[in-house]
Design an enzyme around this catalytic site. Structure first.
Site, mmCIF file in Angstrom:
data_model
loop_
_atom_site.group_PDB
_atom_site.id
_atom_site.type_symbol
_atom_site.label_atom_id
_atom_site.label_comp_id
_atom_site.label_asym_id
_atom_site.label_seq_id
_atom_site.Cartn_x
_atom_site.Cartn_y
_atom_site.Cartn_z
ATOM 1 N N ARG A 198 -2.227 -0.745 5.426
ATOM 2 C CA ARG A 198 -3.450 -1.283 4.816
ATOM 3 C C ARG A 198 -3.193 -2.667 4.243
ATOM 4 O O ARG A 198 -4.055 -3.545 4.269
ATOM 5 C CB ARG A 198 -3.948 -0.338 3.717
ATOM 6 N N CYS B 61 0.858 -1.190 0.000
ATOM 7 C CA CYS B 61 0.000 0.000 0.000
ATOM 8 C C CYS B 61 0.885 1.227 0.000
ATOM 9 O O CYS B 61 1.609 1.478 -0.959
ATOM 10 C CB CYS B 61 -0.984 -0.021 1.165
#
Lengths: 146, 300
Positions: free
Chosen positions: B252, B247
């Site tokens: 994430r 990410c």
């Protein structure tokens, strides 16, 4: 030669943070978060007047008023689930309260880096506060130019 | 496993149901010996506003990252951190947090780098616990310190470095950022701070599956068939694949790493934590702009 002096309220806030151990600075930040006043009603019903601070991880909106005496009023709203963001904007709202346009514009852009929070909350998070100060100054410049 | 697993039917379809616990399960075991609950949030103050009774706080930035180098803490610091939170090597750790457990999954992934065996997520995280009106307290927990052994981090199995990504071309890459970041319109998630990547776009051949699509509205993980539709049908992952997810800084993609590894059962998934803040600023690495994955260059 004159040396720049931080406005009294901001200087006091900085001193209060720096006097504390790093861990206790978070507690003080939380107190600021809890002290963030509700938006005045005239703005609560006009979300279009508020500017989102995109650099912050949580939704925070600010609106700056400059009154007839050239005094700056910073209004802000951020969700209860974002106490760090609330704390940042509350520090600025309290620290800038009652200052004139020129006094606010003179506040150093790196003030947020100087209050001992980078260690406690991380430099990355502090950027949100730097952005709030930057956007506040920009709104003021736009208003006095208008 | 120090504390029995949550055998809820809802979890049994996943590859490793022992990695999840429900709010009901946790509520009735808050005092269980051998269990420590950890809160890990994006907002560093959220714990102070109220947390699950007895939970300790571990902050991804100030606790898990090395304060000087861009790396995770070493074995000695990890041992001292966990010991100070009352966590022993055989403790069952349940992590929960804000934003659909985004940061909780990141903490779990870092625990896994150190081989902490029994670490689970509270399905639905902080928001679900709160929404159900369960107890929250504000006083900071003061656990009794225990000994945690110094274990060296083992990065190779679940962590990818930039060179690993360059050598991985031809194998699946999952980009879990927002569509705007993937296409190169911007370098940070909408509404997130600019973190100084010099170029925008994505790693060639990466498929775009934003991490949040694996979470339902209440923050719980989506059922198995929906996850299969997302990662097998849409992203084209097949059993036996070696996968790298990335990410912006690896947070994430920890969430996606958890889904692929523990819910779908892929055995070779790595998180590239350098992610876009490294790739987007690195010299002479290939980048694709636009919404199509693009073709994989020769591995190097």
């Amino acid at each position: 030669m004159t040396t720049y002096q931080l406005p009294v309220a901001l200087a006091q806030i900085r001193e209060d943070f720096l006097d504390l151990e790093v861990k206790d600075r978070l507690v003080l930040l939380l107190e600021f978060a809890n002290e963030l006043p509700e938006l005045p009603e005239r703005y609560a019903e006009h979300p279009d007047l508020l500017e989102r601070v995109e650099e912050c991880q949580s939704p925070v909106y600010i609106f700056v008023e400059v009154d007839a005496d050239q005094i700056v009023h910073l209004h802000a709203t951020a969700p209860m689930q974002a106490p760090t963001t609330r704390g940042f904007v509350s520090i600025l709202a309290q620290g800038l309260a009652g200052l004139t346009v020129d006094e606010v514009l003179d506040v150093p852009d790196d003030f947020p880096d100087s209050i001992g929070l980078t260690e406690a909350v991380s430099p990355l998070r502090i950027r949100g506060m730097t952005a709030m100060l930057g956007r506040t100054k920009r709104q003021i410049r736009e208003k006095i130019a208008a | 496993m120090t504390v029995e697993v949550d055998s809820s039917a809802a979890f049994s379809e996943y590859a490793h149901p022992e990695r999840l616990v429900s709010t009901e399960w946790l509520q009735s075991r808050l005092d269980a010996p051998g269990l420590v609950v950890v809160e890990s949030d994006e907002d560093v103050l959220l714990y102070e506003t109220g947390h699950i009774p007895g939970a300790v706080k571990i902050d991804w930035h100030t606790d898990l990252n090395d304060p000087v180098e861009r790396d995770y803490i070493d074995g000695a610091r990890f041992a001292s951190l966990l010991g100070s939170k009352g966590i022993s090597r055989d403790t069952t750790v349940v992590i929960y947090g804000d934003k659909s457990n985004w940061w909780a999954a990141y903490a779990l992934w870092v625990f896994t780098l150190f081989g902490h065996e029994d670490v689970r997520l509270l399905d639905g995280g902080r928001a679900k616990w709160e929404a159900e009106g369960r107890d929250m307290v504000t006083e900071t927990s003061t656990p009794t310190s225990v000994d945690y052994p110094v274990v060296e981090r083992r990065d190779s199995e679940i962590r990818a470095y930039k060179d690993d990504v360059l050598a991985h071309f031809g194998n699946p890459l999952i980009d879990v950022r927002s569509p705007e970041e993937f296409s190169g319109q911007r370098t940070t998630a909408p509404a997130y701070p600019e973190e100084g990547s010099l170029r925008a776009g994505h790693i060639p051949s990466a498929r775009s599956i934003p991490w949040g699509r694996a979470a339902a509205e209440d923050g719980t993980f989506r059922p198995l068939d929906e996850l299969n539709a997302l990662y097998r049908d849409e992203a084209g992952l097949k059993d036996g694949d070696s996968v790298i997810a990335y990410c912006r800084i690896g947070e994430r993609s920890s969430h996606t790493w958890f889904v692929l590894t523990h819910l779908l059962g892929f055995e070779s998934v790595r998180n590239y934590d350098g992610s876009w803040t490294e790739w987007g600023s690195a010299v002479r690495v290939p980048i694709v702009k636009g919404s199509e994955p693009g073709t994989a260059p020769e591995p190097r």
